[in-house]
Design a protein around this motif. Structure first.
Motif, PDB file in Angstrom:
ATOM      1  N   MET A  58       0.814  -1.215   0.000  1.00 11.21           N
ATOM      2  CA  MET A  58       0.000   0.000   0.000  1.00 11.21           C
ATOM      3  C   MET A  58       0.845   1.261   0.000  1.00 11.21           C
ATOM      4  SD  MET A  58      -2.816  -1.108   2.849  1.00 11.21           S
ATOM      5  CE  MET A  58      -3.468   0.552   2.900  1.00 11.21           C
ATOM      6  N   MET A  59       2.110   1.138   0.419  1.00 14.36           N
ATOM      7  CA  MET A  59       2.963   2.312   0.547  1.00 14.36           C
ATOM      8  C   MET A  59       3.572   2.751  -0.779  1.00 14.36           C
ATOM      9  SD  MET A  59       4.938   1.267   4.075  1.00 14.36           S
ATOM     10  CE  MET A  59       4.025   0.737   5.527  1.00 14.36           C
ATOM     11  N   PHE A  60       3.487   1.904  -1.800  1.00 14.78           N
ATOM     12  CA  PHE A  60       4.085   2.237  -3.088  1.00 14.78           C
ATOM     13  C   PHE A  60       3.117   3.051  -3.939  1.00 14.78           C
ATOM     14  CE2 PHE A  60       6.430  -1.578  -1.827  1.00 14.78           C
ATOM     15  CZ  PHE A  60       7.734  -1.192  -2.074  1.00 14.78           C
ATOM     16  N   SER A  61       3.656   3.999  -4.673  1.00  4.64           N
ATOM     17  CA  SER A  61       2.850   4.773  -5.614  1.00  4.64           C
ATOM     18  C   SER A  61       2.364   3.863  -6.740  1.00  4.64           C
ATOM     19  CB  SER A  61       3.696   5.911  -6.195  1.00  4.64           C
ATOM     20  OG  SER A  61       3.102   6.437  -7.351  1.00  4.64           O
ATOM     21  N   PRO A  62       1.111   4.041  -7.215  1.00  4.89           N
ATOM     22  CA  PRO A  62       0.624   3.221  -8.334  1.00  4.89           C
ATOM     23  C   PRO A  62       1.509   3.308  -9.569  1.00  4.89           C
ATOM     24  CG  PRO A  62      -1.193   4.393  -7.316  1.00  4.89           C
ATOM     25  CD  PRO A  62       0.063   4.918  -6.673  1.00  4.89           C
ATOM     26  N   ILE A  63       2.105   4.488  -9.809  1.00  5.09           N
ATOM     27  CA  ILE A  63       3.006   4.628 -10.962  1.00  5.09           C
ATOM     28  C   ILE A  63       4.242   3.761 -10.772  1.00  5.09           C
ATOM     29  CG2 ILE A  63       4.486   6.239 -12.231  1.00  5.09           C
ATOM     30  CD1 ILE A  63       2.437   8.402 -11.672  1.00  5.09           C
ATOM     31  N   LEU A  64       4.784   3.761  -9.552  1.00  4.04           N
ATOM     32  CA  LEU A  64       5.947   2.925  -9.260  1.00  4.04           C
ATOM     33  C   LEU A  64       5.601   1.446  -9.407  1.00  4.04           C
ATOM     34  CD1 LEU A  64       8.877   2.735  -8.288  1.00  4.04           C
ATOM     35  CD2 LEU A  64       8.020   2.773  -5.939  1.00  4.04           C
ATOM     36  N   VAL A  65       4.417   1.058  -8.945  1.00  2.00           N
ATOM     37  CA  VAL A  65       3.968  -0.334  -9.100  1.00  2.00           C
ATOM     38  C   VAL A  65       3.834  -0.678 -10.574  1.00  2.00           C
ATOM     39  CG1 VAL A  65       2.059  -1.933  -8.677  1.00  2.00           C
ATOM     40  CG2 VAL A  65       2.812  -0.382  -6.868  1.00  2.00           C
ATOM     41  N   GLY A  66       3.303   0.267 -11.362  1.00  3.25           N
ATOM     42  CA  GLY A  66       3.178   0.025 -12.798  1.00  3.25           C
ATOM     43  C   GLY A  66       4.523  -0.200 -13.462  1.00  3.25           C
ATOM     44  N   PHE A  67       5.510   0.631 -13.152  1.00  5.83           N
ATOM     45  CA  PHE A  67       6.849   0.451 -13.725  1.00  5.83           C
ATOM     46  C   PHE A  67       7.474  -0.864 -13.248  1.00  5.83           C
ATOM     47  CE2 PHE A  67       6.904   5.117 -14.579  1.00  5.83           C
ATOM     48  CZ  PHE A  67       7.263   5.027 -15.919  1.00  5.83           C
ATOM     49  N   GLN A  68       7.250  -1.196 -11.990  1.00  9.45           N
ATOM     50  CA  GLN A  68       7.809  -2.426 -11.428  1.00  9.45           C
ATOM     51  C   GLN A  68       7.298  -3.648 -12.184  1.00  9.45           C
ATOM     52  OE1 GLN A  68       7.543  -2.967  -7.053  1.00  9.45           O
ATOM     53  NE2 GLN A  68       6.326  -4.771  -7.513  1.00  9.45           N
ATOM     54  N   PHE A  69       5.979  -3.726 -12.386  1.00 16.26           N
ATOM     55  CA  PHE A  69       5.411  -4.894 -13.071  1.00 16.26           C
ATOM     56  C   PHE A  69       5.588  -4.817 -14.585  1.00 16.26           C
ATOM     57  CE2 PHE A  69       3.389  -5.459  -8.979  1.00 16.26           C
ATOM     58  CZ  PHE A  69       3.453  -6.835  -8.841  1.00 16.26           C
ATOM     59  N   LYS A  70       5.769  -3.638 -15.128  1.00 14.43           N
ATOM     60  CA  LYS A  70       6.102  -3.532 -16.550  1.00 14.43           C
ATOM     61  C   LYS A  70       7.468  -4.158 -16.810  1.00 14.43           C
ATOM     62  CE  LYS A  70       6.489  -0.216 -20.350  1.00 14.43           C
ATOM     63  NZ  LYS A  70       6.391   1.210 -20.741  1.00 14.43           N
ATOM     64  N   PHE A  71       8.391  -3.980 -15.883  1.00 11.16           N
ATOM     65  CA  PHE A  71       9.710  -4.601 -16.016  1.00 11.16           C
ATOM     66  C   PHE A  71       9.614  -6.107 -15.794  1.00 11.16           C
ATOM     67  CE2 PHE A  71      13.623  -6.064 -13.874  1.00 11.16           C
ATOM     68  CZ  PHE A  71      14.518  -5.883 -14.919  1.00 11.16           C
ATOM     69  N   ILE A  72       8.822  -6.537 -14.819  1.00 12.51           N
ATOM     70  CA  ILE A  72       8.685  -7.964 -14.537  1.00 12.51           C
ATOM     71  C   ILE A  72       8.087  -8.707 -15.734  1.00 12.51           C
ATOM     72  CG2 ILE A  72       7.404  -9.660 -13.137  1.00 12.51           C
ATOM     73  CD1 ILE A  72       7.707  -7.723 -10.772  1.00 12.51           C
ATOM     74  N   PHE A  73       7.078  -8.115 -16.377  1.00 10.18           N
ATOM     75  CA  PHE A  73       6.380  -8.781 -17.485  1.00 10.18           C
ATOM     76  C   PHE A  73       6.948  -8.417 -18.863  1.00 10.18           C
ATOM     77  CE2 PHE A  73       3.033  -8.945 -14.185  1.00 10.18           C
ATOM     78  CZ  PHE A  73       2.743 -10.298 -14.232  1.00 10.18           C
ATOM     79  N   ASN A  74       8.060  -7.704 -18.902  1.00  8.12           N
ATOM     80  CA  ASN A  74       8.655  -7.325 -20.185  1.00  8.12           C
ATOM     81  C   ASN A  74       9.005  -8.564 -21.009  1.00  8.12           C
ATOM     82  OD1 ASN A  74      11.238  -6.577 -21.916  1.00  8.12           O
ATOM     83  ND2 ASN A  74      10.078  -4.698 -21.557  1.00  8.12           N
ATOM     84  N   ASP A  75       8.764  -8.476 -22.341  1.00 11.19           N
ATOM     85  CA  ASP A  75       8.988  -9.639 -23.212  1.00 11.19           C
ATOM     86  C   ASP A  75      10.450 -10.047 -23.284  1.00 11.19           C
ATOM     87  OD1 ASP A  75       6.346  -9.294 -23.637  1.00 11.19           O
ATOM     88  OD2 ASP A  75       6.491  -8.611 -25.705  1.00 11.19           O
ATOM     89  N   ASN A  76      11.339  -9.062 -23.362  1.00 19.21           N
ATOM     90  CA  ASN A  76      12.752  -9.354 -23.639  1.00 19.21           C
ATOM     91  C   ASN A  76      13.609  -9.437 -22.373  1.00 19.21           C
ATOM     92  OD1 ASN A  76      12.327  -9.307 -26.492  1.00 19.21           O
ATOM     93  ND2 ASN A  76      12.268  -7.064 -26.396  1.00 19.21           N
ATOM     94  N   VAL A  77      13.464  -8.451 -21.492  1.00 13.08           N
ATOM     95  CA  VAL A  77      14.344  -8.407 -20.314  1.00 13.08           C
ATOM     96  C   VAL A  77      13.581  -8.640 -19.016  1.00 13.08           C
ATOM     97  CG1 VAL A  77      15.984  -6.862 -21.437  1.00 13.08           C
ATOM     98  CG2 VAL A  77      14.086  -5.882 -20.126  1.00 13.08           C
ATOM     99  N   GLY A  78      12.311  -9.047 -19.118  1.00 15.19           N
ATOM    100  CA  GLY A  78      11.500  -9.241 -17.927  1.00 15.19           C
ATOM    101  C   GLY A  78      11.980 -10.396 -17.060  1.00 15.19           C
ATOM    102  N   ILE A  79      11.875 -10.205 -15.759  1.00 15.85           N
ATOM    103  CA  ILE A  79      12.303 -11.230 -14.812  1.00 15.85           C
ATOM    104  C   ILE A  79      11.498 -12.513 -14.987  1.00 15.85           C
ATOM    105  CG2 ILE A  79      12.441 -11.806 -12.349  1.00 15.85           C
ATOM    106  CD1 ILE A  79      12.888  -8.839 -11.803  1.00 15.85           C
ATOM    107  N   LEU A  80      10.195 -12.396 -15.216  1.00 17.78           N
ATOM    108  CA  LEU A  80       9.331 -13.574 -15.313  1.00 17.78           C
ATOM    109  C   LEU A  80       9.697 -14.442 -16.512  1.00 17.78           C
ATOM    110  CD1 LEU A  80       6.966 -15.173 -14.219  1.00 17.78           C
ATOM    111  CD2 LEU A  80       5.423 -13.694 -15.521  1.00 17.78           C
ATOM    112  N   ASN A  81       9.847 -13.824 -17.689  1.00 15.24           N
ATOM    113  CA  ASN A  81      10.212 -14.603 -18.874  1.00 15.24           C
ATOM    114  C   ASN A  81      11.589 -15.235 -18.730  1.00 15.24           C
ATOM    115  OD1 ASN A  81       8.052 -14.680 -20.670  1.00 15.24           O
ATOM    116  ND2 ASN A  81       8.458 -12.621 -21.428  1.00 15.24           N
ATOM    117  N   ASN A  82      12.537 -14.489 -18.177  1.00 12.16           N
ATOM    118  CA  ASN A  82      13.876 -15.052 -17.970  1.00 12.16           C
ATOM    119  C   ASN A  82      13.840 -16.240 -17.010  1.00 12.16           C
ATOM    120  OD1 ASN A  82      15.309 -13.349 -19.680  1.00 12.16           O
ATOM    121  ND2 ASN A  82      15.534 -11.761 -18.126  1.00 12.16           N
ATOM    122  N   ALA A  83      13.011 -16.142 -15.965  1.00  9.93           N
ATOM    123  CA  ALA A  83      12.899 -17.246 -15.009  1.00  9.93           C
ATOM    124  C   ALA A  83      12.266 -18.469 -15.664  1.00  9.93           C
ATOM    125  CB  ALA A  83      12.085 -16.799 -13.801  1.00  9.93           C
ATOM    126  N   LEU A  84      11.192 -18.254 -16.430  1.00 10.28           N
ATOM    127  CA  LEU A  84      10.509 -19.379 -17.090  1.00 10.28           C
ATOM    128  C   LEU A  84      11.416 -20.065 -18.106  1.00 10.28           C
ATOM    129  CD1 LEU A  84       6.959 -17.825 -17.655  1.00 10.28           C
ATOM    130  CD2 LEU A  84       7.597 -19.548 -15.972  1.00 10.28           C
TER     131      LEU A  84
END
Length: 304
Positions: free
Chosen positions: A118-144
């Protein structure tokens, strides 16, 4: 003049005099913009043409909205998104609250950790998950791919359905703690006598939860749902940061459409008309959850 001064500085008038600056600021910051936006919704106001601010067009903007396919697609997409997100947040928040309520050691620490999203700004959360779900450099795709689960990158923010799922995941991660905190407060306030009586009567854990604990918690849940329905109905920051309403408008929600109409297309009159129509959605959900809250309180005998 003397009588006016006496009344102004009398003991009875002191609270009103102290509140006056706050009331004036509210009128300036809230009421004036509301009146101005309502007025412009009846004009053909365009940001690029200031003279159109005084060009009244009556209900033309509202009539055009009811025939605008893009608006209604965004409207019903917002309703569906809101329903899915709120229900998942409720289920997850209920589970977290029940688990924390069972903890006997480190409960305060867990409650503090639970509030972090709750303490994070919605914009910061958006950037955080945009990086996580990124097609090329996203953490999730790299992990999978690193674990051998997938061979190719998954287009999380390119495919329409996957992108909506990614946005919903970000919203749920950010706001489930609202449900958890309110439901945990309900568990703390719950009297022990009904639970002890249920045990004496031979009720199992599920029956006790279904017929005693859950009905007692539902007023708290409906309060959280009312708060979240207003937030999700106005969802903009996370959506705009993660997808910008794309791809091809498949993640366009009401307020991203309104922002695009008002600022990208400079059609502020139409955008304000859309905003006032969208208020109906917020009022409808608020009324629905409030009526459920009243019904839940009556079911519990007005105990809350």
């Amino acid at each position: 003049m003397t009588n006016i001064k006496r009344k102004l500085f009398s003991e009875q008038a002191t609270p009103y005099v102290l509140l006056l600056p706050a009331v004036i600021m509210i009128l300036i910051v809230v009421l004036f913009p509301l009146i101005f936006s309502l007025y412009t919704s009846f004009t053909g106001y365009k940001l690029t043409r200031p003279d159109t601010l005084f060009k009244l067009v009556g209900f033309r903007n509202y009539v055009r909205i009811f025939g605008d396919w893009d608006f209604w697609v965004a409207f019903f997409r917002t309703v569906g998104f809101l329903a899915v997100v709120i229900n998942l947040e409720f289920l997850l928040g209920l589970g977290i609250a029940l688990l924390i309520n069972k903890i006997t050691w480190g409960q305060r620490t867990m409650r503090t950790i639970m509030m972090f999203p709750m303490m994070f700004s919605p914009i910061l959360v958006g950037f955080q998950f945009k990086f996580i779900f990124n097609d090329n450099v996203g953490i999730l795709n790299n992990a999978l791919q690193g674990l051998g689960i997938t061979e190719a990158a998954i287009p999380w923010l390119v495919d329409g359905w996957l992108a909506m799922g990614a946005i919903a995941f970000a919203e749920i991660w950010m706001s489930t703690s609202i449900f958890a905190i309110l439901l945990l407060a309900g568990l703390f306030a719950m009297p022990k006598d009904p639970l002890e009586a249920a045990q004496v009567d031979g009720c199992n854990a599920w029956q006790t939860f279904r017929h005693i604990t859950l009905p007692f918690l539902m007023p708290f849940a409906y309060i959280a749902m009312t708060i979240r329905s207003l937030d999700v109905a106005r969802a903009y920051d996370v959506v705009d940061t993660m997808t910008g309403g794309g791809p091809a408008g498949r993640t366009e929600l009401l307020w991203t459409l309104i922002a695009r109409t008002g600022y990208d297309s400079a059609n502020m009159g139409m955008a304000n008309a859309m905003a006032y129509v969208s208020i109906i959605l917020s009022i409808a959900f608020t009324y629905y959850f409030f009526s459920k809250l009243v019904a839940a309180r009556r079911y519990m005998g007005g105990a809350l």
